[in-house]
Design a protein around this motif. Structure first.
Motif, short mmCIF file in Angstrom:
data_model
loop_
_atom_site.label_atom_id
_atom_site.label_comp_id
_atom_site.label_asym_id
_atom_site.label_seq_id
_atom_site.Cartn_x
_atom_site.Cartn_y
_atom_site.Cartn_z
N ALA A 100 0.82 -1.21 0.00
CA ALA A 100 0.00 0.00 0.00
C ALA A 100 0.85 1.26 0.00
O ALA A 100 0.38 2.33 -0.41
CB ALA A 100 -0.93 0.00 1.22
N GLU A 101 2.11 1.14 0.45
CA GLU A 101 2.96 2.34 0.53
C GLU A 101 3.53 2.76 -0.82
O GLU A 101 4.10 3.85 -0.96
CB GLU A 101 4.11 2.11 1.51
N LEU A 102 3.37 1.93 -1.85
CA LEU A 102 3.85 2.30 -3.17
C LEU A 102 3.02 3.45 -3.74
O LEU A 102 1.81 3.55 -3.46
CB LEU A 102 3.75 1.11 -4.14
N PRO A 103 3.62 4.31 -4.56
CA PRO A 103 2.81 5.32 -5.26
C PRO A 103 1.76 4.64 -6.11
O PRO A 103 1.94 3.51 -6.57
CB PRO A 103 3.84 6.06 -6.13
N VAL A 104 0.64 5.31 -6.34
CA VAL A 104 -0.48 4.69 -7.04
C VAL A 104 -0.07 4.22 -8.44
O VAL A 104 -0.51 3.16 -8.91
CB VAL A 104 -1.69 5.66 -7.12
N ARG A 105 0.78 4.98 -9.11
CA ARG A 105 1.23 4.57 -10.45
C ARG A 105 1.97 3.24 -10.38
O ARG A 105 1.75 2.35 -11.22
CB ARG A 105 2.13 5.66 -11.04
N ASP A 106 2.83 3.08 -9.40
CA ASP A 106 3.57 1.83 -9.24
C ASP A 106 2.64 0.68 -8.85
O ASP A 106 2.86 -0.47 -9.25
CB ASP A 106 4.66 1.99 -8.18
N ARG A 107 1.61 0.97 -8.08
CA ARG A 107 0.65 -0.08 -7.71
C ARG A 107 -0.10 -0.58 -8.94
O ARG A 107 -0.34 -1.78 -9.09
CB ARG A 107 -0.33 0.44 -6.65
#
Length: 249
Positions: A100-107
């Motif tokens: 969940a701590e990843l940036p949304v683009r990376d997710r």
């Protein structure tokens, strides 16, 4: 031809197998104690499919790998079709949560990357129809985690589902190309193929009739020393796709 009652019974049995770890345990049946579990059968089948492909997967082959008679395997799974459904769900169950701590683009990129990695690890999945697959806990949990990765970024419920579907479809198409490339290079390296084919194409393609295709195709072939670059195409394509999806948020 199976009747409506037969189909309902088959669907009920398959759902019970898929959700076997979530349903109340059945009272022990009389007779010899079973030496295997459904999980054992599914794991053996996945190993065989990974090694030999799904076309060679049979109940008899799975039974031989487990050291039991083929008929005894039907006490665990009713058919090859049901077994494949269980295999698909078991593979999906190994997909871990997206941090969940990843940036949304990376997710979002991770959603596609994990689908692609799964298909490359288990190419036989590309031969299983994705239409009307019965949901088991593995696939449903992965879908829950995919949704959690994009929850709260401004997409509607329908748009969230569509975003996951688009990322999955892109990853699947790219994985299909990557699997084909791996199979071809097992026989002849891409560099050797291009060394043979490139000059031959240059001789037969009329440059005045295909000026753009000839120029770009030659550039691509010389750059990659191959017909294409599935890994690079994935990195470029998924980044472009995610950036486009994020414009809707």
């Amino acid at each position: 031809m199976p009747t409506g009652d037969d189909k309902t019974a088959q669907a009920t049995e398959l759902l019970a197998l898929l959700w076997r770890h979530h349903l109340p345990a059945k009272p022990g049946a009389r007779g010899p104690k079973q030496t295997l579990t459904v999980d054992d059968v599914v794991a053996a089948a996945i190993a065989l499919a990974d090694r030999d492909g799904i076309a060679k997967l049979t109940i008899r082959a799975v039974a031989a790998a487990l050291g039991v008679r083929a008929m005894s395997l039907y006490t665990y799974v009713p058919s090859k079709e049901a077994l494949i459904t269980l295999m698909v769900d078991a593979v999906a169950a190994t997909d871990p949560p997206i941090p969940a701590e990843l940036p949304v683009r990376d997710r979002m990129i991770a959603i596609a990357a994990r689908i692609r990695a799964e298909l490359l690890a288990h190419p036989w999945l590309l031969e299983v129809s994705p239409w009307r697959q019965v949901l088991g806990p593995g696939r449903l949990r992965r879908y829950e985690r995919q949704l959690a990765a994009i929850e709260g970024i401004g997409l509607s419920d329908l748009a969230m589902d569509r975003a996951i579907a688009v990322l999955t479809d892109f990853a699947t198409g790219n994985a299909r190309l990557a699997v084909a490339a791996a199979g071809a290079t097992a026989q002849l390296s891409d560099a050797d193929w291009w060394e043979i084919t490139g000059p031959l194409l240059a001789r037969v393609i009329p440059p005045d009739e295909f000026p753009l295709a000839g120029r770009v195709g030659t550039t691509v072939g010389e750059h990659h020393q191959a017909p294409a670059d599935p890994d690079g195409a994935f990195d470029y394509g998924v980044a472009t796709l995610v950036d486009g999806l994020l414009t809707d948020t």
